[in-house]
Write an enzyme that holds these catalytic residues in place. Structure first.
Site, mmCIF file in Angstrom:
data_model
loop_
_atom_site.group_PDB
_atom_site.id
_atom_site.type_symbol
_atom_site.label_atom_id
_atom_site.label_comp_id
_atom_site.label_asym_id
_atom_site.label_seq_id
_atom_site.Cartn_x
_atom_site.Cartn_y
_atom_site.Cartn_z
ATOM 1 N N HIS A 136 39.870 40.589 42.564
ATOM 2 C CA HIS A 136 40.269 40.470 41.145
ATOM 3 C C HIS A 136 39.711 41.657 40.361
ATOM 4 O O HIS A 136 40.427 42.307 39.613
ATOM 5 C CB HIS A 136 39.722 39.172 40.544
ATOM 6 C CG HIS A 136 39.773 39.161 39.040
ATOM 7 N ND1 HIS A 136 40.892 38.823 38.325
ATOM 8 C CD2 HIS A 136 38.819 39.501 38.118
ATOM 9 C CE1 HIS A 136 40.646 38.955 37.023
ATOM 10 N NE2 HIS A 136 39.394 39.365 36.873
ATOM 11 N N HIS A 141 41.159 45.018 37.533
ATOM 12 C CA HIS A 141 40.549 45.719 36.380
ATOM 13 C C HIS A 141 40.419 47.232 36.559
ATOM 14 O O HIS A 141 40.593 47.984 35.602
ATOM 15 C CB HIS A 141 39.132 45.171 36.128
ATOM 16 C CG HIS A 141 39.100 43.846 35.455
ATOM 17 N ND1 HIS A 141 39.401 43.649 34.124
ATOM 18 C CD2 HIS A 141 38.788 42.623 35.943
ATOM 19 C CE1 HIS A 141 39.272 42.369 33.823
ATOM 20 N NE2 HIS A 141 38.921 41.720 34.902
ATOM 21 N N GLU A 182 42.270 40.440 30.235
ATOM 22 C CA GLU A 182 42.528 39.550 31.384
ATOM 23 C C GLU A 182 44.000 39.136 31.479
ATOM 24 O O GLU A 182 44.556 39.119 32.587
ATOM 25 C CB GLU A 182 41.664 38.288 31.283
ATOM 26 C CG GLU A 182 40.171 38.509 31.498
ATOM 27 C CD GLU A 182 39.810 38.970 32.922
ATOM 28 O OE1 GLU A 182 38.632 39.234 33.165
ATOM 29 O OE2 GLU A 182 40.709 39.083 33.787
ATOM 30 N N SER A 201 46.246 40.513 39.345
ATOM 31 C CA SER A 201 45.605 40.207 40.638
ATOM 32 C C SER A 201 46.051 38.848 41.184
ATOM 33 O O SER A 201 45.569 38.407 42.216
ATOM 34 C CB SER A 201 44.080 40.206 40.479
ATOM 35 O OG SER A 201 43.690 39.262 39.491
HETATM 36 N N1 HBI Z 1 30.863 38.593 34.040
HETATM 37 N N2 HBI Z 1 30.966 39.724 36.081
HETATM 38 C C1 HBI Z 1 31.573 39.300 34.951
HETATM 39 N N3 HBI Z 1 32.875 39.581 34.763
HETATM 40 C C2 HBI Z 1 33.528 39.178 33.634
HETATM 41 O O1 HBI Z 1 34.728 39.464 33.464
HETATM 42 C C3 HBI Z 1 32.815 38.449 32.658
HETATM 43 C C4 HBI Z 1 31.468 38.177 32.886
HETATM 44 N N4 HBI Z 1 30.786 37.473 31.983
HETATM 45 C C5 HBI Z 1 31.347 37.013 30.732
HETATM 46 C C6 HBI Z 1 32.785 37.337 30.609
HETATM 47 N N5 HBI Z 1 33.446 38.034 31.525
HETATM 48 C C7 HBI Z 1 33.579 36.839 29.434
HETATM 49 O O2 HBI Z 1 32.911 35.810 28.745
HETATM 50 C C8 HBI Z 1 33.847 37.975 28.463
HETATM 51 O O3 HBI Z 1 34.635 37.512 27.400
HETATM 52 C C9 HBI Z 1 32.581 38.462 27.922
HETATM 53 FE FE FE Z 2 38.380 39.718 35.040
#
Ligand code: HBI
Ligand code: FE
Length: 286
Positions: A136, A141, A182, A201
């Site tokens: 993913h 990303h 996303e 993804s």
């Molecule tokens: N942590 N590793 C990872 N990847 C993410 O996409 C991610 C996260 N922590 C919080 C988060 N996304 C979401 O809450 C965002 O909106 C910040």
């Molecule tokens: Fe993501």
């Protein structure tokens, strides 16, 4: 290293990764030698299936950038990707054990460091996984981090996230991340296309988001996004559409403090809420 409880978008299940390996900034080295032949084969099969679904569904920028990942027949080493990525937009990918708390996440993005989960789903989860795994993150990303405008937006999102944390507005801002980075859609001359990693993804959601008549598709309105809840374990019932990454960058550039104040006075909206004055983009585009 206990993971803080509040991570928007995390499933109720305890996180899968080994957080003891993570440092204070929640990053960890990619345990490359821990991948089994089955892991590499899972990555190869996921890449092969997803790449075949992209034409007519993924945005032009994503399709143009995907080859920059370079490796498709095994899990790439992060250094192999960073060689190209850093030259392109001064971003680098760093390993994390999975979802990490808001502040470490925003801090990494604000420093042009994208957190990539370093484990991969099991073959049994080939068709669907709730938490983001390495496929993913890398496939969904990383390609758009090669696009200069999008790369700057993601860094600005991280900077905005640190401000939001100070204002207690992380939940509102995480909705913006969810419905753009996303699950965002973009309108091209030849029709609607996906730019969101969660869509790009996922084999099923790529078709659902771009082609199904079921979901509603609204023009990106930041206030409407910040009011709209999201579902982490099923396809979205609402998607938001931009006409360019420049539009996304410009709409998210202002200081959101007054908007947070205003949104707090309004009732949140369900993921599938349909407001009668709103017009579905698909209807207009068709
Ligand atoms: N942590 N590793 C990872 N990847 C993410 O996409 C991610 C996260 N922590 C919080 C988060 N996304 C979401 O809450 C965002 O909106 C910040
Ligand atoms: Fe993501």
């Amino acid at each position: 290293m206990a993971v803080e409880p509040v991570i928007y978008g995390a499933s109720e299940r305890p996180p899968r990764g080994d957080y003891a390996r993570a440092g204070a900034d929640y990053t960890c080295a990619q345990a490359y030698d821990s991948y089994t032949p089955a892991d590499h084969d899972t990555y190869r099969r996921l890449y092969e299936r997803q790449a075949a679904l992209l034409p007519g569904r993924a945005c032009d920028e994503f399709i143009a950038a995907l080859p920059s990942l370079g490796i498709k027949d095994r899990i790439p080493r992060f250094e192999e990707i960073n060689e190209r990525l850093y030259k392109a937009t001064r971003w680098e990918v760093v390993g994390v054990p999975g979802l990490i708390p808001e502040v470490p996440f925003f801090t990494l993005l604000a420093n042009r460091r994208f957190p990539v989960t370093d484990w991969i789903r099991t073959p049994a989860e080939f068709d669907y996984i709730v938490e983001p795994d390495i496929f993913h993150d890398l496939f969904g990303h990383v390609p758009l981090l090669f696009d200069p405008v999008f790369a700057d937006h993601v860094q600005a999102y991280g900077q905005g996230g640190l401000k939001a944390h100070g204002l207690g507005a992380c939940e509102l801002l995480s909705r913006l991340y969810w419905y753009t980075v996303e699950f965002g859609l973009i309108r091209q001359k030849d029709g609607l296309r996906a730019y969101g990693a969660g869509i790009l993804s996922s084999p099923g959601e790529l078709q659902h988001a771009v082609q199904s008549r079921e979901p509603q598709r609204l023009p990106l309105d930041i206030e409407r996004v910040m009011r709209t809840r999201y579902k982490i374990d099923s396809y979205q019932s609402t998607y938001f559409v931009i006409d360019s990454f420049r539009e996304l960058f410009d709409k998210t550039a202002p200081d959101f403090t007054p908007l947070y104040e205003r949104v707090r006075t309004l009732p949140p909206l369900a993921a599938d809420a349909r407001l009668d004055h709103e017009e579905d983009v698909q209807a207009v585009t068709a």
